[in-house]
Scaffold this motif. Structure first.
Motif, PDB file in Angstrom:
ATOM      1  N   LYS A   1       0.824  -1.215   0.000  1.00 23.04           N
ATOM      2  CA  LYS A   1       0.000   0.000   0.000  1.00 23.04           C
ATOM      3  C   LYS A   1       0.856   1.263   0.000  1.00 23.04           C
ATOM      4  O   LYS A   1       0.577   2.216  -0.725  1.00 23.04           O
ATOM      5  CB  LYS A   1      -0.929  -0.010   1.218  1.00 23.04           C
ATOM      6  N   ALA A   2       1.896   1.279   0.839  1.00 22.88           N
ATOM      7  CA  ALA A   2       2.746   2.468   0.897  1.00 22.88           C
ATOM      8  C   ALA A   2       3.443   2.721  -0.434  1.00 22.88           C
ATOM      9  O   ALA A   2       3.677   3.879  -0.812  1.00 22.88           O
ATOM     10  CB  ALA A   2       3.779   2.317   2.013  1.00 22.88           C
ATOM     11  N   GLN A   3       3.773   1.646  -1.157  1.00 21.03           N
ATOM     12  CA  GLN A   3       4.400   1.820  -2.468  1.00 21.03           C
ATOM     13  C   GLN A   3       3.426   2.447  -3.461  1.00 21.03           C
ATOM     14  O   GLN A   3       3.813   3.267  -4.285  1.00 21.03           O
ATOM     15  CB  GLN A   3       4.913   0.475  -2.976  1.00 21.03           C
ATOM     16  N   TRP A   4       2.151   2.068  -3.370  1.00 18.32           N
ATOM     17  CA  TRP A   4       1.143   2.685  -4.231  1.00 18.32           C
ATOM     18  C   TRP A   4       0.981   4.169  -3.898  1.00 18.32           C
ATOM     19  O   TRP A   4       0.832   5.007  -4.796  1.00 18.32           O
ATOM     20  CB  TRP A   4      -0.202   1.975  -4.068  1.00 18.32           C
TER      21      TRP A   4
ATOM     22  N   LEU B   1       2.005   9.851  -5.351  1.00 19.72           N
ATOM     23  CA  LEU B   1       2.642  11.140  -5.073  1.00 19.72           C
ATOM     24  C   LEU B   1       3.567  11.553  -6.216  1.00 19.72           C
ATOM     25  O   LEU B   1       3.571  12.719  -6.644  1.00 19.72           O
ATOM     26  CB  LEU B   1       3.429  11.063  -3.766  1.00 19.72           C
ATOM     27  N   ALA B   2       4.368  10.605  -6.700  1.00 21.54           N
ATOM     28  CA  ALA B   2       5.286  10.916  -7.803  1.00 21.54           C
ATOM     29  C   ALA B   2       4.513  11.287  -9.062  1.00 21.54           C
ATOM     30  O   ALA B   2       4.872  12.233  -9.775  1.00 21.54           O
ATOM     31  CB  ALA B   2       6.197   9.729  -8.069  1.00 21.54           C
TER      32      ALA B   2
ATOM     33  N   VAL C   1       9.348  13.440  -1.702  1.00 21.32           N
ATOM     34  CA  VAL C   1       8.530  12.879  -0.613  1.00 21.32           C
ATOM     35  C   VAL C   1       8.124  11.449  -0.958  1.00 21.32           C
ATOM     36  O   VAL C   1       8.156  10.551  -0.103  1.00 21.32           O
ATOM     37  CB  VAL C   1       7.284  13.759  -0.361  1.00 21.32           C
ATOM     38  N   ALA C   2       7.752  11.231  -2.226  1.00 20.08           N
ATOM     39  CA  ALA C   2       7.390   9.878  -2.658  1.00 20.08           C
ATOM     40  C   ALA C   2       8.557   8.913  -2.492  1.00 20.08           C
ATOM     41  O   ALA C   2       8.385   7.778  -2.012  1.00 20.08           O
ATOM     42  CB  ALA C   2       6.933   9.910  -4.125  1.00 20.08           C
ATOM     43  N   LEU C   3       9.749   9.355  -2.864  1.00 23.46           N
ATOM     44  CA  LEU C   3      10.923   8.490  -2.737  1.00 23.46           C
ATOM     45  C   LEU C   3      11.274   8.235  -1.281  1.00 23.46           C
ATOM     46  O   LEU C   3      11.689   7.125  -0.914  1.00 23.46           O
ATOM     47  CB  LEU C   3      12.114   9.126  -3.463  1.00 23.46           C
ATOM     48  N   ALA C   4      11.105   9.247  -0.413  1.00 22.12           N
ATOM     49  CA  ALA C   4      11.369   9.058   1.013  1.00 22.12           C
ATOM     50  C   ALA C   4      10.413   8.022   1.589  1.00 22.12           C
ATOM     51  O   ALA C   4      10.817   7.133   2.355  1.00 22.12           O
ATOM     52  CB  ALA C   4      11.230  10.390   1.750  1.00 22.12           C
TER      53      ALA C   4
END
Length: 298
Positions: free
Chosen positions: A122-125, A130-131, A271-274
Protein backbone atom coordinates in the motif's frame (compact mmCIF):
# COMPACT_ATOMS: atom_id res chain seq x y z
CA UNK A 1 29.98 -5.77 2.55
CA UNK A 2 32.21 -2.69 2.83
CA UNK A 3 33.86 -3.41 -0.53
CA UNK A 4 30.42 -3.89 -2.09
CA UNK A 5 29.26 -0.50 -0.82
CA UNK A 6 32.43 1.06 -2.22
CA UNK A 7 31.81 -0.54 -5.64
CA UNK A 8 28.18 0.59 -5.68
CA UNK A 9 29.02 4.08 -4.44
CA UNK A 10 31.70 4.43 -7.12
CA UNK A 11 29.28 3.39 -9.86
CA UNK A 12 26.55 5.83 -8.83
CA UNK A 13 28.98 8.72 -8.35
CA UNK A 14 30.49 8.12 -11.79
CA UNK A 15 27.02 8.04 -13.38
CA UNK A 16 26.20 11.29 -11.58
CA UNK A 17 29.33 12.94 -13.00
CA UNK A 18 28.54 11.92 -16.61
CA UNK A 19 27.56 15.48 -17.64
CA UNK A 20 31.15 16.61 -17.04
CA UNK A 21 32.25 14.03 -19.62
CA UNK A 22 29.54 14.44 -22.24
CA UNK A 23 29.72 18.25 -22.13
CA UNK A 24 33.16 17.75 -23.73
CA UNK A 25 31.36 16.39 -26.80
CA UNK A 26 29.09 19.35 -27.47
CA UNK A 27 30.82 19.87 -30.83
CA UNK A 28 29.14 16.67 -32.03
CA UNK A 29 25.44 15.95 -32.45
CA UNK A 30 23.87 13.68 -29.83
CA UNK A 31 23.24 11.03 -32.49
CA UNK A 32 26.90 10.95 -33.49
CA UNK A 33 27.99 10.73 -29.84
CA UNK A 34 25.70 7.75 -29.28
CA UNK A 35 27.01 6.00 -32.40
CA UNK A 36 30.59 6.43 -31.21
CA UNK A 37 29.59 5.28 -27.74
CA UNK A 38 28.24 2.05 -29.20
CA UNK A 39 31.37 1.35 -31.22
CA UNK A 40 33.94 2.19 -28.54
CA UNK A 41 31.96 0.39 -25.84
CA UNK A 42 32.20 -2.77 -27.93
CA UNK A 43 35.95 -2.28 -28.37
CA UNK A 44 36.40 -1.93 -24.62
CA UNK A 45 34.25 -4.91 -23.60
CA UNK A 46 35.97 -7.13 -26.19
CA UNK A 47 39.32 -6.22 -24.61
CA UNK A 48 37.91 -7.10 -21.17
CA UNK A 49 36.42 -10.38 -22.44
CA UNK A 50 39.73 -11.30 -24.05
CA UNK A 51 41.65 -10.51 -20.86
CA UNK A 52 39.25 -12.69 -18.85
CA UNK A 53 39.00 -15.36 -21.57
CA UNK A 54 35.25 -15.24 -21.23
CA UNK A 55 33.74 -16.04 -24.63
CA UNK A 56 32.11 -19.43 -23.93
CA UNK A 57 28.70 -17.81 -23.32
CA UNK A 58 28.47 -16.80 -27.00
CA UNK A 59 27.86 -20.44 -27.96
CA UNK A 60 24.80 -20.53 -25.69
CA UNK A 61 23.50 -17.31 -27.22
CA UNK A 62 23.81 -18.70 -30.75
CA UNK A 63 21.70 -21.68 -29.72
CA UNK A 64 19.00 -19.46 -28.20
CA UNK A 65 17.31 -17.18 -30.79
CA UNK A 66 14.70 -16.07 -28.22
CA UNK A 67 17.43 -14.74 -25.93
CA UNK A 68 19.03 -12.96 -28.87
CA UNK A 69 15.69 -11.35 -29.71
CA UNK A 70 15.21 -10.11 -26.15
CA UNK A 71 18.66 -8.56 -26.14
CA UNK A 72 17.94 -6.90 -29.49
CA UNK A 73 15.00 -5.16 -27.80
CA UNK A 74 17.08 -4.23 -24.75
CA UNK A 75 19.80 -2.85 -27.04
CA UNK A 76 17.30 -0.55 -28.78
CA UNK A 77 15.98 0.66 -25.41
CA UNK A 78 19.52 1.30 -24.19
CA UNK A 79 20.34 3.28 -27.33
CA UNK A 80 17.17 5.37 -26.88
CA UNK A 81 18.14 6.08 -23.27
CA UNK A 82 21.68 7.09 -24.25
CA UNK A 83 20.42 9.39 -27.01
CA UNK A 84 17.88 11.10 -24.75
CA UNK A 85 20.41 11.55 -21.94
CA UNK A 86 23.19 12.98 -24.10
CA UNK A 87 20.80 15.35 -25.88
CA UNK A 88 19.45 16.51 -22.51
CA UNK A 89 22.91 17.12 -21.02
CA UNK A 90 24.19 19.03 -24.03
CA UNK A 91 21.05 21.14 -24.44
CA UNK A 92 20.67 22.50 -20.91
CA UNK A 93 18.32 19.89 -19.43
CA UNK A 94 20.46 18.30 -16.71
CA UNK A 95 17.68 18.86 -14.15
CA UNK A 96 15.21 17.03 -16.40
CA UNK A 97 17.68 14.14 -16.60
CA UNK A 98 17.92 14.18 -12.81
CA UNK A 99 14.13 14.06 -12.53
CA UNK A 100 14.01 11.05 -14.85
CA UNK A 101 16.28 9.01 -12.60
CA UNK A 102 14.40 10.10 -9.48
CA UNK A 103 11.21 8.76 -11.10
CA UNK A 104 12.85 5.53 -12.26
CA UNK A 105 12.40 3.43 -9.06
CA UNK A 106 8.67 4.15 -9.09
CA UNK A 107 8.43 3.35 -12.80
CA UNK A 108 10.04 0.01 -11.94
CA UNK A 109 7.26 -0.62 -9.40
CA UNK A 110 4.61 0.03 -12.07
CA UNK A 111 6.34 -2.17 -14.68
CA UNK A 112 6.73 -4.97 -12.17
CA UNK A 113 3.00 -4.78 -11.42
CA UNK A 114 1.92 -4.78 -15.09
CA UNK A 115 4.38 -7.24 -16.62
CA UNK A 116 5.71 -9.43 -13.79
CA UNK A 117 2.52 -9.59 -11.70
CA UNK A 118 4.32 -8.22 -8.67
CA UNK A 119 2.05 -6.80 -5.99
CA UNK A 120 3.26 -3.48 -4.56
CA UNK A 121 2.41 -2.80 -0.94
CA UNK A 122 0.00 0.00 0.00
CA UNK A 123 2.75 2.47 0.90
CA UNK A 124 4.40 1.82 -2.47
CA UNK A 125 1.14 2.68 -4.23
CA UNK A 126 0.91 5.90 -2.20
CA UNK A 127 4.49 6.76 -3.19
CA UNK A 128 3.70 6.07 -6.84
CA UNK A 129 0.60 8.31 -6.64
CA UNK A 130 2.64 11.14 -5.07
CA UNK A 131 5.29 10.92 -7.80
CA UNK A 132 2.61 10.87 -10.51
CA UNK A 133 1.08 13.96 -8.89
CA UNK A 134 4.46 15.69 -9.07
CA UNK A 135 4.79 14.95 -12.78
CA UNK A 136 1.19 16.03 -13.46
CA UNK A 137 1.71 19.23 -11.46
CA UNK A 138 4.73 20.20 -13.57
CA UNK A 139 2.84 19.40 -16.76
CA UNK A 140 -0.16 21.54 -15.78
CA UNK A 141 1.85 24.48 -14.46
CA UNK A 142 4.39 24.66 -17.26
CA UNK A 143 2.02 23.70 -20.05
CA UNK A 144 4.11 20.72 -21.15
CA UNK A 145 4.88 17.24 -19.95
CA UNK A 146 8.44 16.66 -18.67
CA UNK A 147 9.12 14.50 -21.73
CA UNK A 148 12.86 14.18 -21.23
CA UNK A 149 12.44 12.86 -17.69
CA UNK A 150 9.67 10.48 -18.75
CA UNK A 151 11.63 9.19 -21.76
CA UNK A 152 14.69 8.53 -19.59
CA UNK A 153 12.68 6.79 -16.87
CA UNK A 154 10.56 4.71 -19.25
CA UNK A 155 13.40 3.70 -21.58
CA UNK A 156 15.64 2.61 -18.72
CA UNK A 157 12.72 1.05 -16.85
CA UNK A 158 11.78 -1.11 -19.83
CA UNK A 159 15.47 -1.83 -20.38
CA UNK A 160 15.72 -3.13 -16.83
CA UNK A 161 12.60 -5.21 -17.39
CA UNK A 162 14.12 -6.81 -20.50
CA UNK A 163 17.38 -7.52 -18.66
CA UNK A 164 15.36 -9.19 -15.91
CA UNK A 165 13.68 -11.62 -18.33
CA UNK A 166 16.76 -12.04 -20.57
CA UNK A 167 19.35 -13.09 -18.04
CA UNK A 168 23.06 -12.68 -18.73
CA UNK A 169 25.85 -11.32 -16.55
CA UNK A 170 26.49 -7.57 -16.60
CA UNK A 171 29.59 -7.84 -18.79
CA UNK A 172 28.12 -10.50 -21.09
CA UNK A 173 24.82 -8.64 -21.45
CA UNK A 174 26.48 -5.37 -22.32
CA UNK A 175 28.83 -7.16 -24.70
CA UNK A 176 25.90 -8.74 -26.56
CA UNK A 177 24.01 -5.44 -26.74
CA UNK A 178 27.00 -3.60 -28.15
CA UNK A 179 27.69 -6.48 -30.58
CA UNK A 180 24.18 -5.95 -31.93
CA UNK A 181 24.40 -2.14 -32.00
CA UNK A 182 28.01 -1.46 -33.01
CA UNK A 183 27.90 -2.79 -36.62
CA UNK A 184 24.91 -0.58 -37.40
CA UNK A 185 26.55 2.34 -35.59
CA UNK A 186 29.80 1.90 -37.50
CA UNK A 187 27.94 1.76 -40.80
CA UNK A 188 26.07 4.98 -39.90
CA UNK A 189 29.31 6.72 -38.93
CA UNK A 190 31.03 5.70 -42.16
CA UNK A 191 28.03 6.79 -44.21
CA UNK A 192 27.84 10.10 -42.35
CA UNK A 193 31.53 10.78 -42.90
CA UNK A 194 31.24 9.88 -46.58
CA UNK A 195 28.25 12.16 -47.18
CA UNK A 196 29.56 14.97 -44.97
CA UNK A 197 26.73 14.67 -42.44
CA UNK A 198 29.21 14.47 -39.58
CA UNK A 199 31.65 17.39 -39.35
CA UNK A 200 35.39 16.96 -38.92
CA UNK A 201 36.47 16.91 -35.27
CA UNK A 202 39.64 17.92 -33.46
CA UNK A 203 41.83 15.56 -31.42
CA UNK A 204 40.11 16.59 -28.17
CA UNK A 205 36.73 15.41 -29.42
CA UNK A 206 38.18 12.17 -30.82
CA UNK A 207 39.85 11.44 -27.49
CA UNK A 208 36.50 11.71 -25.73
CA UNK A 209 34.83 9.58 -28.41
CA UNK A 210 37.32 6.80 -27.66
CA UNK A 211 37.02 7.26 -23.90
CA UNK A 212 33.23 6.91 -24.12
CA UNK A 213 33.78 3.13 -24.30
CA UNK A 214 35.42 2.62 -20.89
CA UNK A 215 33.39 5.48 -19.39
CA UNK A 216 30.24 3.56 -20.33
CA UNK A 217 31.40 0.11 -19.25
CA UNK A 218 33.34 0.74 -16.03
CA UNK A 219 30.41 2.04 -13.90
CA UNK A 220 28.28 -0.86 -15.07
CA UNK A 221 30.93 -3.37 -14.02
CA UNK A 222 31.36 -1.60 -10.67
CA UNK A 223 27.60 -1.72 -10.17
CA UNK A 224 27.50 -5.45 -10.91
CA UNK A 225 30.34 -6.08 -8.45
CA UNK A 226 28.53 -4.08 -5.78
CA UNK A 227 25.16 -5.74 -6.37
CA UNK A 228 26.71 -9.17 -5.76
CA UNK A 229 28.12 -8.10 -2.38
CA UNK A 230 25.43 -6.01 -0.67
CA UNK A 231 21.66 -6.36 -0.11
CA UNK A 232 19.37 -5.03 -2.81
CA UNK A 233 17.87 -2.57 -0.31
CA UNK A 234 21.32 -1.01 0.19
CA UNK A 235 21.80 -0.59 -3.56
CA UNK A 236 18.33 0.92 -3.66
CA UNK A 237 19.37 3.69 -1.29
CA UNK A 238 22.65 4.27 -3.13
CA UNK A 239 20.86 4.73 -6.47
CA UNK A 240 19.59 8.17 -5.41
CA UNK A 241 23.18 9.44 -5.42
CA UNK A 242 23.15 9.72 -9.22
CA UNK A 243 20.09 11.98 -9.67
CA UNK A 244 21.07 13.99 -6.58
CA UNK A 245 24.45 14.81 -8.13
CA UNK A 246 22.73 15.62 -11.44
CA UNK A 247 20.30 17.99 -9.70
CA UNK A 248 23.10 19.80 -7.84
CA UNK A 249 25.16 20.12 -11.02
CA UNK A 250 22.19 21.37 -13.00
CA UNK A 251 21.50 24.16 -10.50
CA UNK A 252 24.93 25.18 -9.25
CA UNK A 253 27.24 24.31 -12.14
CA UNK A 254 25.08 24.84 -15.22
CA UNK A 255 22.74 27.53 -13.86
CA UNK A 256 19.43 25.82 -14.64
CA UNK A 257 16.39 27.32 -12.89
CA UNK A 258 14.89 25.49 -9.93
CA UNK A 259 11.86 27.41 -8.76
CA UNK A 260 8.09 27.57 -9.08
CA UNK A 261 6.33 24.53 -10.58
CA UNK A 262 9.55 22.57 -11.05
CA UNK A 263 10.48 22.93 -7.37
CA UNK A 264 7.00 21.83 -6.21
CA UNK A 265 7.08 18.85 -8.57
CA UNK A 266 10.53 17.80 -7.36
CA UNK A 267 9.43 18.07 -3.71
CA UNK A 268 6.43 15.81 -4.35
CA UNK A 269 8.68 13.25 -6.01
CA UNK A 270 11.28 13.48 -3.20
CA UNK A 271 8.53 12.88 -0.61
CA UNK A 272 7.39 9.88 -2.66
CA UNK A 273 10.92 8.49 -2.74
CA UNK A 274 11.37 9.06 1.01
CA UNK A 275 8.15 7.14 1.67
CA UNK A 276 9.13 4.40 -0.77
CA UNK A 277 12.59 4.01 0.78
CA UNK A 278 11.38 4.10 4.39
CA UNK A 279 8.68 1.54 3.66
CA UNK A 280 11.18 -0.72 1.91
CA UNK A 281 13.56 -0.50 4.87
CA UNK A 282 10.76 -1.23 7.34
CA UNK A 283 9.48 -4.18 5.30
CA UNK A 284 13.01 -5.58 5.00
CA UNK A 285 13.55 -5.39 8.74
CA UNK A 286 10.20 -7.05 9.42
CA UNK A 287 11.06 -9.88 7.06
CA UNK A 288 14.48 -10.32 8.67
CA UNK A 289 12.95 -10.34 12.15
CA UNK A 290 10.32 -12.87 11.09
CA UNK A 291 12.98 -15.12 9.60
CA UNK A 292 15.08 -14.87 12.76
CA UNK A 293 12.16 -16.07 14.91
CA UNK A 294 11.26 -19.04 12.69
CA UNK A 295 11.81 -22.41 14.42
CA UNK A 296 14.79 -24.23 12.99
CA UNK A 297 14.69 -27.85 11.94
CA UNK A 298 16.54 -30.24 14.22
Amino acid sequence: MSSGILYGLSAYVLWGLFPLFFKQLQAAAATEVVLHRMVWSLVFVLIVLAALRRFAWLADVRRNPALLGKFAVSAVLLAANWLTYIWAVNNGHVLDASLGYFILPLVNVALGFVFLHERPRKAQWVAFALAASGVLWMALQTGRMPWIALLLALSFGFYGLMRKVAVLGALEGMSLETMLLAPLALAALLWGNHTGQWPAHDSHTWLFFVLSGPVTAIPLLLFAAGARRVPLSTMGFLQYITPSILALMGVFLYGETFDGPRAVGFVLIWVALALYSAEGLWAGRRAAAAKATEPRAA
